[in-house]
Design an enzyme around this catalytic site. Structure first.
Site, PDB file in Angstrom:
ATOM      1  N   ILE A 123      16.750  19.705  12.837  1.00 37.58           N
ATOM      2  CA  ILE A 123      16.565  18.692  13.881  1.00 37.58           C
ATOM      3  C   ILE A 123      17.573  17.558  13.741  1.00 37.58           C
ATOM      4  O   ILE A 123      17.823  16.828  14.697  1.00 37.58           O
ATOM      5  CB  ILE A 123      15.117  18.157  13.846  1.00 37.58           C
ATOM      6  N   SER A 136      18.398  15.053  10.689  1.00 38.35           N
ATOM      7  CA  SER A 136      18.533  14.299   9.441  1.00 38.35           C
ATOM      8  C   SER A 136      18.237  15.176   8.235  1.00 38.35           C
ATOM      9  O   SER A 136      17.450  16.124   8.307  1.00 38.35           O
ATOM     10  CB  SER A 136      17.583  13.099   9.443  1.00 38.35           C
ATOM     11  N   CYS A 156       6.513   4.075   7.451  1.00 41.49           N
ATOM     12  CA  CYS A 156       6.604   2.840   8.219  1.00 41.49           C
ATOM     13  C   CYS A 156       7.943   2.782   8.943  1.00 41.49           C
ATOM     14  O   CYS A 156       8.935   3.335   8.474  1.00 41.49           O
ATOM     15  CB  CYS A 156       6.460   1.619   7.311  1.00 41.49           C
ATOM     16  N   ASP A 193      17.876  13.059  21.247  1.00 39.65           N
ATOM     17  CA  ASP A 193      16.449  13.060  20.906  1.00 39.65           C
ATOM     18  C   ASP A 193      15.655  12.185  21.863  1.00 39.65           C
ATOM     19  O   ASP A 193      15.979  11.012  22.067  1.00 39.65           O
ATOM     20  CB  ASP A 193      16.246  12.544  19.485  1.00 39.65           C
ATOM     21  N   LEU A 201       0.831  -1.202   0.000  1.00 35.93           N
ATOM     22  CA  LEU A 201       0.000   0.000   0.000  1.00 35.93           C
ATOM     23  C   LEU A 201       0.865   1.251   0.000  1.00 35.93           C
ATOM     24  O   LEU A 201       0.584   2.210  -0.731  1.00 35.93           O
ATOM     25  CB  LEU A 201      -0.929  -0.004   1.219  1.00 35.93           C
ATOM     26  N   HIS A 218       6.315  17.189   7.551  1.00 38.12           N
ATOM     27  CA  HIS A 218       5.574  16.009   7.103  1.00 38.12           C
ATOM     28  C   HIS A 218       4.682  16.321   5.912  1.00 38.12           C
ATOM     29  O   HIS A 218       3.972  15.453   5.421  1.00 38.12           O
ATOM     30  CB  HIS A 218       4.751  15.437   8.258  1.00 38.12           C
ATOM     31  N   GLU A 245       7.670  19.695  17.941  1.00 44.61           N
ATOM     32  CA  GLU A 245       6.650  19.958  16.927  1.00 44.61           C
ATOM     33  C   GLU A 245       5.668  20.981  17.457  1.00 44.61           C
ATOM     34  O   GLU A 245       5.184  20.880  18.578  1.00 44.61           O
ATOM     35  CB  GLU A 245       5.919  18.653  16.581  1.00 44.61           C
ATOM     36  N   CYS A 289      10.741  18.800  12.721  1.00 47.00           N
ATOM     37  CA  CYS A 289      11.225  17.430  12.856  1.00 47.00           C
ATOM     38  C   CYS A 289      12.376  17.224  11.865  1.00 47.00           C
ATOM     39  O   CYS A 289      12.723  18.135  11.103  1.00 47.00           O
ATOM     40  CB  CYS A 289      10.089  16.433  12.601  1.00 47.00           C
TER      41      CYS A 289
END
Length: 769
Positions: free
Chosen positions: A442, A444, A527, A610, A19, A706, A677, A738
């Site tokens: 943050i 990455s 995921c 973190d 999916l 996001h 956030e 984030c």
């Protein structure tokens, strides 16, 4: 008559994340919606058949979602803010995706709905937004279509919906504030649920499940009355033999069980994993209605260890002392565990026999039901029961004596940092020479296809470690140069070497195991693949020092060392069930403490630890917050950083959660700077920070990573001004909300450039005052 079995919900992403791949392919323009719909239909059929073949009686439908079940419920109730309706998409899926991710294109520019953690899980739900213009009515046919779809396959399902009480308690107004629940709103919601029940009765449904996990929280004034009012209007719609299962999970409903029982539900689902003692006591005290079936949630939907059949049978027997009407169920949806252990050959049979993922839990559910029907002689003769009990004989792992000795030697001083924070912050300003409103990220940066391909080649043996390390160095060189070019103040090395912020650390610690394909949905198509805590934990080798040191050698600016904290490592792993979470966290804290001190010795002056998941596992009942969690979680974080020098600046970061109610505990972590956030939450947390006289320097996220949207300079400038109305400029940091791992470079760099430019404009205004 054999014991009834019921599954609350099943993973939707597919055994190979089909999916996720289909939806992301659509977003990237690789194919159309028809392929997404076809993949979704194929997965639903596969999952229904798996459950039917396992002998499950009540198989869920409508637990499938393209993004989130709470968002689906909002759309079903026509709780669609006008800004999304005005986009006028031809396909309803595009409206759903705009609500979930935001939209920026020819039809308009809208931000996404707020996103929050689903109770104490790492799953995220979209927060429904209800305002005065909301016209609540039944909108769409998704639950009915999926019921009919299963029926056409010869599978009679149990439709599942987020219940009306939980929906209203989770919903917010346009200012992200709790709703003022007037009679008209409550009646409108109840009317839709009554209509849903009537429709399902007409379609021939036998059971309909309403999920009400919000019942396990403390009750505020009016909550019980709200619950009674809703269901007093809904339950009379039971016609044609349809039954209503009120399903609760993530805790106990002892304080409202009597009310639930008296309302006359056909089934009551009780979590006997996380709410065992209180739920059993309530059932014993108040009994069970003659026509009510208790659904005993004995199969853990939140961890991967094998079920202890003897313990589960004892729980079923305890309920049968009160009522003969007992069904066996999952304690919550299986959405929160991986799909199947099939293909996890790398773990070996001796290890793998201890684990059950979603598919294997179906077999456990059937086994417990069958064993509960057997007489005592049959149980004694059962090979199945005997083999299961052998898993719990206490010989799985040997304790690590060195770790135990080190923990035993700790004192309170080891978790106390000196001098006090205000003095440290003064010393850090002198040492770091940062401007007002320092900018940073943050941690990455985008994990591009090129980065993932390089990691895959190394894993498959197609490239050497030397070649891989050279590639990572080139990525660090590039990201350092780009950060310098756009004008960020505190840089990061980008974390290109890390597959995941938890798994990467676990791979360099003793005591962890790793799966090949045990993915779990976190939000939308995102995921995660949590590692498994198998034994006692200790640091095997330095984890981040080499890459952080290399990045610092490439610039004269400050580079942050990036670590994952002990509470988050545990909360985003599959923890052991044979020892306490407190013990596991303290072991992890010592391991990360060693890493912090090594980074400091290597010349890293800012270190971010973190704790993205700290709030996530806070008990749902306030009376349990400290004694069952915060009293050991906060000291564990302090243990990690307490030994560094005063001039070493300690940052932490927290993800999508409600922070207001534990803001003083967060301050007690004694970090120097915290980022969190806030971009999807309309900055309501800033009021709590202001009221608590928060000492930690603060970096509320100024834009939402996001979403694929690129925020404008004006938008971010306005956001900074909103924050400055609540936070002193001398204690404010500017950053995204984030890490940027999941975004593309084409979104990341323009957004960061706009963030830096907006900060410069605000600095200039402040300087001119």
């Amino acid at each position: 008559m054999s014991t009834l079995t019921s599954v609350s919900g099943f993973p939707r992403i597919g055994g190979d994340r089909e999916l996720k791949k289909a939806i992301e392919g659509y977003w990237k323009g690789k194919h159309g919606l028809d392929q997404v719909r076809a993949t979704a239909k194929e997965l639903r059929e596969r999952h229904w058949r798996l459950q039917a073949e396992a002998g499950i009686d009540l198989i869920p439908s409508n637990d499938f979602s393209y993004y989130d079940q709470v968002l689906d419920t909002a759309i079903l109730l026509n709780v669609i803010p006008q800004r999304y309706d005005r986009l006028a998409f031809e396909n309803p899926e595009d409206t759903l995706f705009a609500m979930a991710r935001g939209y920026q294109g020819p039809k308009g520019d809208v931000t996404a709905l707020p996103m929050k953690k689903w109770f104490t899980t790492n799953y995220h739900y979209l927060v429904p937004e209800i305002d005065s213009a909301t016209d609540i009515h039944l909108n769409g046919t998704k639950p009915f279509d999926e019921f009919e779809e299963a029926k056409a396959l010869g599978i009679h399902t149990k439709p599942v919906l987020v219940g009306p009480y939980t929906f209203l308690k989770l919903a917010r107004n346009a200012k992200a504030e709790p709703l003022e629940l007037d009679k008209g709103l409550v009646n409108a919601v109840a009317a839709v649920y009554a209509e849903i029940l009537t429709r399902f009765a007409a379609l021939g449904a036998t059971w309909v499940q309403f999920d009400e996990p919000y019942l396990v929280l403390d009750k505020e004034d009016g909550d019980v009355e709200l619950f009674k009012t809703l269901y007093a209007k809904i339950l009379p719609a039971r016609t044609g033999g349809v039954k209503v299962l009120l399903n609760t999970y993530f805790g106990h409903i002892a304080d409202v069980y009597e009310t639930v029982n008296l309302l006359g539900f056909d089934g009551i689902g009780l979590d006997l994993i996380e709410g065992r003692d209180e739920n059993l006591e309530a059932v014993g005290r108040y009994g069970v209605g003659e026509s009510t079936t208790l659904f005993a949630g004995v199969i853990n939907g939140r961890n991967i260890w094998r079920n202890d059949y003897a313990a589960s049978l004892g729980l079923v027997d305890a309920l049968r002392q009160v009522t003969p009407n007992v069904a066996v169920a999952t304690a919550c949806s299986l959405l929160h565990v991986p799909f199947s252990t099939a293909g996890e050959d790398g773990l070996g049979d001796e290890v793998l026999r201890h684990f059950a993922f979603a598919v294997e839990k179906l077999g456990e559910l059937r086994a417990v039901a069958d064993l509960s029907d057997a007489d005592e002689e049959a149980k004694k003769a059962s090979d199945l029961l005997r083999e299961n009990q052998a898993l719990f004989d206490g010989t799985r792992v040997e304790p690590d004596r060195a770790v135990a000795d080190r923990l035993a030697a700790l004192t309170d001083k080891d978790a106390t940092r000196l001098p006090a924070r205000a003095e440290r912050q003064r010393l850090q300003r002198e040492a770091l020479h940062l401007p007002l409103l320092p900018t940073t990220t943050i941690g990455s940066f985008p994990q591009t296809a090129e980065v993932r391909a390089a990691r895959a080649r190394l894993r498959k043996g197609e490239s050497s470690r030397e070649d891989y390390d050279a590639f990572i160095r080139s990525q660090i060189d590039q990201v350092i140069a780009w950060q310098e070019q756009i004008g960020l103040d505190v840089l990061v090395h980008g974390e290109f070497e890390r597959n995941d912020m938890v798994e990467y650390f676990g791979q360099r610690l003793n005591g962890f195991l790793f799966t090949r394909n045990a993915w779990v949905q976190s939000y939308g198509t995102r995921c995660v693949k949590p590692p498994i805590v198998w034994g006692d934990v200790s640091r095997r080798e330095p984890i981040t020092v080499a890459w952080s040191s290399y990045a610092q050698s490439r610039t004269n600016q400050v580079v942050k060392g990036m670590l994952t904290g002990p509470v988050t490592i545990l909360n985003w792993s599959w923890p052991r069930e044979d020892v306490s979470n407190e013990l596991q966290t303290r072991q992890l804290a010592l391991a990360i403490r060693d890493e912090v001190l090594d980074l400091e010795r290597a010349g890293i002056r800012v270190i971010q630890i973190d704790e993205a998941a700290l709030r996530e596992k806070l008990p749902l009942r306030k009376s349990d917050w400290h004694k069952k969690y915060l009293d050991w979680a906060i000291p564990a974080f302090r243990l990690v950083h307490a030994a560094v020098q005063p001039t070493t600046q300690i940052h932490t970061h927290m993800c999508y959660s409600e922070f207001n109610d534990i803001i003083r505990d967060i301050d007690a972590m004694d970090a120097d700077v915290i980022s969190f956030e806030a971009s999807r939450g309309d900055l309501v947390v800033l009021d709590a920070i202001h009221d608590a006289h928060f000492e930690t320097e603060t970096g509320p996220g100024v834009y939402d990573i996001h979403s694929p949207r690129i925020p404008s300079v004006d938008e971010i400038e306005e956001r900074i001004d909103e924050i400055l109305a609540k936070v002193d400029a001398g204690k404010l940091w500017i950053n995204p909300d984030c890490g940027l791992k999941t975004r593309g470079n084409e979104e990341t760099w323009p957004s960061l450039k706009n963030m830096v430019e907006a900060t410069r404009i605000v600095r200039a205004r402040l300087a001119a005052r």
